[in-house]
Every structure is written in structure tokens, then in C-alpha cells.
Design a protein around this motif. Sequence first.
Motif, mmCIF file in Angstrom:
data_model
loop_
_atom_site.group_PDB
_atom_site.id
_atom_site.type_symbol
_atom_site.label_atom_id
_atom_site.label_comp_id
_atom_site.label_asym_id
_atom_site.label_seq_id
_atom_site.Cartn_x
_atom_site.Cartn_y
_atom_site.Cartn_z
ATOM 1 N N ALA A 2 -4.588 -5.046 5.956
ATOM 2 C CA ALA A 2 -3.160 -5.389 5.854
ATOM 3 C C ALA A 2 -2.343 -4.145 5.497
ATOM 4 O O ALA A 2 -2.873 -3.194 4.911
ATOM 5 C CB ALA A 2 -2.981 -6.467 4.791
ATOM 6 N N ASP A 50 -0.086 -3.732 3.146
ATOM 7 C CA ASP A 50 0.078 -3.487 1.706
ATOM 8 C C ASP A 50 -1.279 -3.305 1.018
ATOM 9 O O ASP A 50 -1.658 -4.051 0.110
ATOM 10 C CB ASP A 50 0.904 -4.574 1.032
ATOM 11 C CG ASP A 50 0.393 -5.986 1.366
ATOM 12 O OD1 ASP A 50 0.742 -6.923 0.636
ATOM 13 O OD2 ASP A 50 -0.368 -6.105 2.347
ATOM 14 N N THR A 51 -2.011 -2.331 1.490
ATOM 15 C CA THR A 51 -3.301 -1.925 0.934
ATOM 16 C C THR A 51 -3.321 -0.396 0.868
ATOM 17 O O THR A 51 -2.468 0.250 1.494
ATOM 18 C CB THR A 51 -4.452 -2.367 1.883
ATOM 19 O OG1 THR A 51 -4.188 -1.789 3.163
ATOM 20 C CG2 THR A 51 -4.561 -3.869 1.990
ATOM 21 N N SER A 101 -8.043 -5.385 -3.370
ATOM 22 C CA SER A 101 -6.924 -5.203 -2.434
ATOM 23 C C SER A 101 -7.193 -5.903 -1.109
ATOM 24 O O SER A 101 -6.292 -6.512 -0.529
ATOM 25 C CB SER A 101 -6.663 -3.706 -2.189
ATOM 26 O OG SER A 101 -7.784 -3.120 -1.571
ATOM 27 N N THR A 120 -5.113 -9.398 -0.109
ATOM 28 C CA THR A 120 -4.208 -9.303 1.039
ATOM 29 C C THR A 120 -4.711 -10.095 2.246
ATOM 30 O O THR A 120 -3.932 -10.418 3.134
ATOM 31 C CB THR A 120 -3.996 -7.831 1.459
ATOM 32 O OG1 THR A 120 -5.274 -7.234 1.692
ATOM 33 C CG2 THR A 120 -3.243 -7.051 0.393
ATOM 34 N N ALA A 133 -3.560 -6.062 -7.045
ATOM 35 C CA ALA A 133 -4.117 -7.168 -6.243
ATOM 36 C C ALA A 133 -4.895 -8.128 -7.146
ATOM 37 O O ALA A 133 -4.773 -9.350 -7.014
ATOM 38 C CB ALA A 133 -5.024 -6.604 -5.149
#
Length: 332
Positions: free
Chosen positions: A35, A37-38, A212, A216, A278
Motif C-alpha cells: 500500500a 502508506d507504508t 505496516s 495497511t 500501524a
Amino acid sequence: MRRWILAATAVAALAWPGAALAQQPIVIKFSHVVAPDTPKGKGSLKFKELAEKYTNGKVVVEVYPNSQLYKDNEELQALQLGAVQLLAPSLAKFGPLGVREFEVFDLPFILPSKAAVRKVTDGPLGAKLMGLLEPKGIKGLAYWDNGFKDMSANKPLYMPEDFRGLKMRIQSSKVLEAQMRALGAIPQVMAFSEVYQALATGVVDGTENPPSNFYTQKMHEVQKYLTMTDHGVIEYAVIVNKKFWDGLPPDVRSALESAMKDATKYANDIAKKENEDALEGVKKSGKTQIITLSPEDKAAWKKALLTVHKEQESRIGKDVIQAVYKDTGFKP
Ligand code: LMR
């Protein structure tokens, strides 16, 4: 009048193809399976930003996250064919390419800290392993961190024996296969993009991920328990098609080298916090119970899993394993 200008431009373009072509930006397709947002997702966008800035627009980077363009088992071949220019696969995914040595990073508990990972990736072994990709038409540019893996399932995993008979999803690594077998589980290699569905439908019972990726990919919605084992790492190799890279104009290549260097620092600096945030997200969701291990528990996990090191010596190479032990001071 306008027609003349157009004609004149067309003639100029033909006369000086360089001029017209020079205006065409060089396109770099950067494909990955996680993803945005990692750590890797943000690292790839940072590289895009810096590459376009440092080359004054001579290069355009198109980032394709979440296996939009290629899945795990397709992306390396696509890179070799030049259908995509840049990837950042996990080091656990180079076995099928014939570069088994990278699986040393998958040996359970061999890398006890981020500093140990850095010692290996920034040291002679890190360079040697990247060199093994060159005969495959691939050039290694950098190592990017994600984080330490934890085990999840829909039953609590306190001790190794809790894995007996569980179907556990793994990346395409023989070392990870051996790791799951050592726990009495049944390993299932599967593309990352298929894991959520496989967990939701029970095709597999559990898996291993850093927070993470777990969060996600919304795995907390389909996994009731997460045991903080930190038993292994997810580390990436940022790789480029060698012919493409060697064929770049020198000024563009050196600007891209700087962009990669700065994006690597950024990606590795944010990785730890990305995983902490996360894990907070998982806790806040209230959907997954977090299990932490006492030092005694962890010792039982190590006892169950360290056998894998010896078992995989012939596959990875004793010298490669010894080099990591030397770099990290690891005592099996
Ligand atoms: C996985 O397949 O679990 C990971 O390698 C995905 C990734 O790239 O972090």
C-alpha cells in the motif's frame, strides 16, 4: 501563417530529432505490491518527487502500488523484459530467480536489530549479494527497510506447538517454508495481493508480517491474534533493469543516483515509526488481540527455529550465513 509555424516546427523536429525527442521525458515505471502508506510506498513516492526534481523534469516516475501493474510472481520477469524499470521486492522473493543467497535474511532470529540489518546491507556481503543480480540483467541500487515480522492467526499463538497443522501463508522462500515446517505448520506460498482474501475465506489460517503490511492490508479485520515475535525481517532490494540504467544519459543517471540515495535515507528513517503507528492502528481497531512474549517464551521460539540455520546451509551457502554471523555477532 499558423500552418507555416507548424510546418517549420515539424521540419525542425525532423532535422533535429534530438531536440524533439529531448523534450520527451524518460519514463520510469516503479511497480510494487504494498500500500502507499507504508515504508516502501512512501519511499517510492519520495523517489518520484526527488527524481523529477533533480533531473529538472527530464525523468517522469510513474509509481504503481498494490500490485496494480504486476503481482509478486510476475514483476521480476517484467523487469528483465524491460516492461517496467524499477521494483523493490522483498529479499525473500529472489529464490525463484536463482539467487538463493538473499534468503539468508529469512533465517529466523538471525538479525536481532535494525543496526544488524544495516551492518549487513551496508557491508561487503550486502554489495556481494546485489552483484549476484547483474548476470540476470538486474542492477541493485539500494536496500530499503520495512520491519520485523510477527505471526498472526485466528487462534492465539503463544508457543511453537500452537502452530501444529495450521496453514500459514509465506513469501516464495524455501527458508520460510523450512521455518513454518519447523513449527509444525503447513507453509503456503502466495502472492501478497491474494493474502487478505485467503485469510478471509480460510484458504490459509495465518501469516507473518510487519505491522505496516498487516494493518495497511486490513489483515486485522480477518486475524484475531497477533504475536509480537520479531522472528525475522522484511527487507527490500531496490532494483532496476540494467540495460535501461546503463543506457541513461550520464547526467540523468547521476541525478537519479542522488535521488535514490536521498529517498533511501528517507525510507529507512521512517520505517520504524511507520510500523509503530500501524501497530497502534491495530490496537485501536480492537479487532486483533496483541500477544507479547516473555524472554523465556522467546527462548522457546528460538530453540524451535534455530535448527533451520543448519538445515539451510547447503541452499544459502555456509559462507553467506557465516558472514552474517560475523557482521552481527550472532551466536546460533
Ligand atoms: C510479502 O509478500 O509479505 C511482502 O514481501 C510484501 C512486501 O513487499 O512488503
